[in-house]
Design an enzyme around this catalytic site. Sequence first.
Site, PDB file in Angstrom:
ATOM      1  N   TYR A  70       0.716  -1.293   0.074  1.00  0.00           N
ATOM      2  CA  TYR A  70       0.118   0.051   0.060  1.00  0.00           C
ATOM      3  C   TYR A  70       1.048   1.012  -0.083  1.00  0.00           C
ATOM      4  O   TYR A  70       0.345   2.220  -0.194  1.00  0.00           O
ATOM      5  CB  TYR A  70      -0.859   0.164   1.121  1.00  0.00           C
ATOM      6  CG  TYR A  70      -2.171  -0.708   1.276  1.00  0.00           C
ATOM      7  CD1 TYR A  70      -2.116  -2.426   1.028  1.00  0.00           C
ATOM      8  CD2 TYR A  70      -3.361  -0.215   0.967  1.00  0.00           C
ATOM      9  CE1 TYR A  70      -2.979  -2.859   0.942  1.00  0.00           C
ATOM     10  CE2 TYR A  70      -4.601  -1.099   0.916  1.00  0.00           C
ATOM     11  CZ  TYR A  70      -4.279  -2.466   0.741  1.00  0.00           C
ATOM     12  OH  TYR A  70      -5.422  -3.329   0.888  1.00  0.00           O
ATOM     13  N   LYS A  83       3.671 -14.150   5.830  1.00  0.00           N
ATOM     14  CA  LYS A  83       4.027 -15.384   4.708  1.00  0.00           C
ATOM     15  C   LYS A  83       5.430 -15.516   4.730  1.00  0.00           C
ATOM     16  O   LYS A  83       5.946 -15.297   3.678  1.00  0.00           O
ATOM     17  CB  LYS A  83       3.414 -14.886   3.408  1.00  0.00           C
ATOM     18  CG  LYS A  83       3.573 -16.071   2.348  1.00  0.00           C
ATOM     19  CD  LYS A  83       2.546 -17.222   2.467  1.00  0.00           C
ATOM     20  CE  LYS A  83       2.722 -18.386   1.810  1.00  0.00           C
ATOM     21  NZ  LYS A  83       1.845 -19.541   1.941  1.00  0.00           N
ATOM     22  N   ASP A 121      -2.125 -18.060   4.920  1.00  0.00           N
ATOM     23  CA  ASP A 121      -3.001 -19.183   4.103  1.00  0.00           C
ATOM     24  C   ASP A 121      -3.544 -20.078   5.436  1.00  0.00           C
ATOM     25  O   ASP A 121      -4.678 -20.190   5.325  1.00  0.00           O
ATOM     26  CB  ASP A 121      -2.056 -19.996   3.247  1.00  0.00           C
ATOM     27  CG  ASP A 121      -0.623 -20.024   3.545  1.00  0.00           C
ATOM     28  OD1 ASP A 121      -0.338 -19.789   4.553  1.00  0.00           O
ATOM     29  OD2 ASP A 121      -0.139 -21.141   2.749  1.00  0.00           O
ATOM     30  N   ASP A 181      -5.975  -6.216   5.260  1.00  0.00           N
ATOM     31  CA  ASP A 181      -7.174  -5.811   4.420  1.00  0.00           C
ATOM     32  C   ASP A 181      -8.012  -7.024   3.986  1.00  0.00           C
ATOM     33  O   ASP A 181      -9.220  -7.165   4.111  1.00  0.00           O
ATOM     34  CB  ASP A 181      -6.731  -5.253   3.021  1.00  0.00           C
ATOM     35  CG  ASP A 181      -7.627  -4.688   2.091  1.00  0.00           C
ATOM     36  OD1 ASP A 181      -8.896  -4.302   2.812  1.00  0.00           O
ATOM     37  OD2 ASP A 181      -7.664  -4.496   0.844  1.00  0.00           O
TER      38      ASP A 181
END
Length: 388
Positions: A124, A195, A253, A277
């Site tokens: 972002y 991640k 995930d 988000d």
Amino acid sequence: MYHVTLLPGDGIGPELAEATKLCVEATGVKIDWDVQECGLPVIEREGRVPPGVLDSIRKNKVALKAPITTPIGKGFRSVNVFLRQELGLYACVRPCKTYKGVRSYFDATNVDLVLVRENTEDLYAGVEFKAGEASTKQLLSTINELATGKKIKTGADTTGVSIKPISYEGTRQIANFAFDYAVRHGRKSVTSVCKANIMKFTDGLWYDETRAVAAAYKSKFEWDELKDGVTADPQITPNGDASKVVYMERLIDNMCMQLVQKPEQYDVILTQNLYGDILSDLCAGLVGGLGVAPGANIGPDSAIFEATHGSAPKYAGKNKVNPTALILSAKLMLEHLGEKAAAEKLERAVAKVIADGKDVTYDMKDDRNDPTAVGTREMAQAICKAME
Ligand code: NAD
């Protein structure tokens, strides 16, 4: 009397702002609203966010903001992102809680999660390079020169690049915020999500730092000992002792699956901007959808309170959509202003109207075509009445 900036936004924004104002006024808290327009029509006309908007928020330090449209893939960068970055609103807090009577696909009757999302870094940051431009070709060639491992193999004319900066200081700031929040609100655990197995230098850094912040709390609070950076099954401190906050880590995930299967095992979720988000919408889905998911963007000097959902243009001006998310955002705003009793009164009234199930919008009815569904304004009026 408090001075608060009100941004009515565009799309469904103005009708939600009006409904929310009604409800805040019904709590008895006196607010002088400084209304500032910065919806899409104003931005298109002026070519920028009018300077008065930032000035007003900087002066009042608190804003209630209805959604604003961001054109996809063209035009202006998001006004929402612009405001968060300009005002340094580094923490996005999104509580997701089930209210009795809310229609949800999941039988997650006891979901009570708080998502704490880093709000200014990550993809972002807005540092992007368009495919085919000279600067992009130069960047790709420099990256390939510098890269010691993998290279970018796709063509310089056909590859766009978005940059993901994650800093130690940004991570430390948001991790401290999450732990402080957890302690202040008697929360049981903080789960750091990213991640790191794939992005070692950004998400790896993230884990290093959130772990370090957790360790700093270790002297004060019980800490779930890490083994090679991975925790075993989630551990919730027995009896919910507010002085004990357990630290956990999950890959994004896995977190998505865990939240769908056993959301009750999580509490405060600490994550980066993009993952946050996406998880916000997932958590909103768990508790009945975007119509009921509030949020706060908090910085060292000011705060903006807004719903998780967007401007839903197709419903604009129809007096149809659910005002709950913005009303619950106003509840967070009242807490922030120190008006705890008024905040609780407002939340109780919202919960009552939802539990009664009569004066609610179409999305809260068992059948979305139920003719007894009321409009945005009427639901707000019912909430006001429940506070009498
Ligand atoms: P959206 O949240 O506006 O709408 C998606 C769907 O969710 C709607 O079609 C509707 O079915 C449902 N929905 C949303 N709010 C609802 C409500 N209050 N009551 C009942 N149903 C509701 O998402 P979108 O269509 O992806 O985005 C529309 C625009 O909003 C885009 O330009 C996007 O960039 C912008 N946006 C703004 C913000 C913000 O202002 N903070 C946040 C998200 C999206």
